[in-house]
Design a protein around this motif. Sequence first.
Motif, PDB file in Angstrom:
ATOM      1  N   UNK A   1       0.813  -1.258  -0.218  1.00 46.87           N
ATOM      2  CA  UNK A   1      -0.050  -0.004   0.064  1.00 46.87           C
ATOM      3  C   UNK A   1       0.898   1.194  -0.254  1.00 46.87           C
ATOM      4  N   UNK A   2       2.214   1.296   0.282  1.00 44.12           N
ATOM      5  CA  UNK A   2       3.000   2.319   0.090  1.00 44.12           C
ATOM      6  C   UNK A   2       2.830   3.264  -1.171  1.00 44.12           C
ATOM      7  N   UNK A   3       3.029   2.248  -2.083  1.00 40.48           N
ATOM      8  CA  UNK A   3       2.890   3.260  -3.392  1.00 40.48           C
ATOM      9  C   UNK A   3       1.580   3.867  -3.775  1.00 40.48           C
ATOM     10  N   UNK A   4       0.748   3.270  -3.200  1.00 40.81           N
ATOM     11  CA  UNK A   4      -0.808   4.049  -3.270  1.00 40.81           C
ATOM     12  C   UNK A   4      -0.914   5.178  -2.503  1.00 40.81           C
ATOM     13  N   UNK A   5      -0.303   4.968  -1.249  1.00 38.22           N
ATOM     14  CA  UNK A   5      -0.298   6.311  -0.027  1.00 38.22           C
ATOM     15  C   UNK A   5       0.635   7.531  -0.830  1.00 38.22           C
ATOM     16  N   UNK A   6       1.769   6.933  -1.352  1.00 38.44           N
ATOM     17  CA  UNK A   6       2.224   8.202  -2.040  1.00 38.44           C
ATOM     18  C   UNK A   6       1.826   8.730  -3.267  1.00 38.44           C
ATOM     19  N   UNK A   7       1.096   7.859  -3.984  1.00 34.79           N
ATOM     20  CA  UNK A   7      -0.013   8.537  -5.087  1.00 34.79           C
ATOM     21  C   UNK A   7      -0.867   9.416  -4.511  1.00 34.79           C
TER      22      UNK A   7
ATOM     23  N   UNK B   1      10.182   0.977  -8.842  1.00 36.54           N
ATOM     24  CA  UNK B   1       9.308  -0.125  -8.141  1.00 36.54           C
ATOM     25  C   UNK B   1       8.867  -1.091  -9.328  1.00 36.54           C
ATOM     26  N   UNK B   2       7.688  -1.783  -8.926  1.00 34.56           N
ATOM     27  CA  UNK B   2       7.089  -2.641  -9.926  1.00 34.56           C
ATOM     28  C   UNK B   2       6.682  -2.014 -11.006  1.00 34.56           C
ATOM     29  N   UNK B   3       6.413  -2.881 -12.230  1.00 36.23           N
ATOM     30  CA  UNK B   3       6.012  -2.213 -13.648  1.00 36.23           C
ATOM     31  C   UNK B   3       4.650  -1.683 -13.207  1.00 36.23           C
ATOM     32  N   UNK B   4       3.643  -2.254 -12.457  1.00 41.29           N
ATOM     33  CA  UNK B   4       2.583  -1.305 -12.443  1.00 41.29           C
ATOM     34  C   UNK B   4       2.522   0.019 -11.685  1.00 41.29           C
ATOM     35  N   UNK B   5       3.450   0.242 -10.713  1.00 42.42           N
ATOM     36  CA  UNK B   5       3.791   1.378 -10.112  1.00 42.42           C
ATOM     37  C   UNK B   5       4.363   2.318 -10.869  1.00 42.42           C
ATOM     38  N   UNK B   6       5.256   1.966 -11.527  1.00 41.51           N
ATOM     39  CA  UNK B   6       6.151   2.924 -12.569  1.00 41.51           C
ATOM     40  C   UNK B   6       5.139   3.511 -13.581  1.00 41.51           C
TER      41      UNK B   6
END
Length: 461
Positions: A200-206, A226-231
């Motif tokens: 959930x950290x990438x979602x919080x950052x977004x 990060x992972x492909x989807x996060x990038x």
Amino acid sequence: MRDLLGSIGNRIFVLLLAGIAVSILATTWLAGNERRSSLRELRLQHLADRVEQIVQAVDDIPPPQRPIVLQAASNFGFEARIVEDMNDAVGTSDSGAALIDMLQARLGEDRRVAVQRETECPPLRREGQEDGHGARRETCRVIYVSLHDQTLMRLRLHQPGEPPALRGRGGPGGVFGPQYLILFLTLIALLAWLVARMATRPIRQLAQAASRLGSDIDHAPLAETGPTEIRQAAHAFNAMQGRIRRQIQHRTHMLAAITHDLQTPLTRMRLRLEKVSDVELQQKLIDDLGVMHGMVREGLELARSMDSSEKIQALDIDSLLDSVCADAADAGQDVTLEGSTRAFVMAQPGALRRCLTNLIDNACKYGQLARVSIALEQQKILIRIRDQGPGIPEDALEAVFEPFYRLETSRSRDTGGTGLGLTIARNIVENHHGYLRLRNLAEGGLEVALELPQMTPSKAR
């Protein structure tokens, strides 16, 4: 429970924790069953070995000497004697049937074998122990086996009782104690928490970047790691931020260019109006031209309010507000200031001064006076500006912040308003991560509440 599962991180945590816990409990139960089966098999093998040794030993002894040997067998933990038949057999259990198959496979299919159900027998007394005290709990297994001359021998073997793990039902406590179960659950919870936090950290950052975007369009873009989807999500967000920034810049520059370029022809028009002979017509045209100049001037202010290029710096809010109020008083306006905070804000000095000046000018123009107060409430700087005007209808308290919105009462074009003053003020306040609200006072008049975040001590240093 609904609040707990409202977060994606909490949902992932609960699902992982429950899934891993169920998997471990199921695996432990299966392992416990397999362990009990293996231990029972070993016990039966050991029992079969003892019976085979006894039978082979007695088979080699002449019949007259067998009672002497069998009488001495009690010293080796079992009782043995020659019997005529199996009248005292009481049935065979599942494990007894397995033991019969083992014995017949070892001794030969022609042997007669019967196994009585396993029963608890009186404990063997150890030297130095009282009856029943400290004695080991044991079970007895009665086995009938025919010798090579078809003589029937009855064996009553003492064997240790089943361990607690074998007497259990295969639950986790049968194999692991409570302390191991608590340790497992703690480690699982830690693992689930780490996985949920990482997911959930990438979602919080977004989400944080989206929140910052609303107040600072020039904020640094997201790191595309990060992972492909996060990038991919970070790249799409950065591209969107770039497009919005360009559109705002184009709009701001266009508005600034139009309003700036209008000033030159307006100035020429004013000079030419001086040559109009009709005094009444000349004054009307000059008044209209003044209104146009005001609109152009506030158009420029609106463009500046949307421009965040001015440098942000630590600012003593008390000194700034005192300076603005003093300037208004020197200009003949009825303005007073109360309170102090000794606080600093991170602000664009020119923009914040324009905002405060607009609000005080509005209060004096439409409410005859401005009573300004400043206070520090819950780490927020709260500035209130009150007037004694007619106020604003409740249904228009938000509409007045729209560009070019004018009321039909005293705040109309006839009094010189262009409908941009409050729009400019709110733009500037929002650029400083603050809030601007209006409310009508019960005793009459309007209150403008301006809230700004106090600068933290770390930034002050």
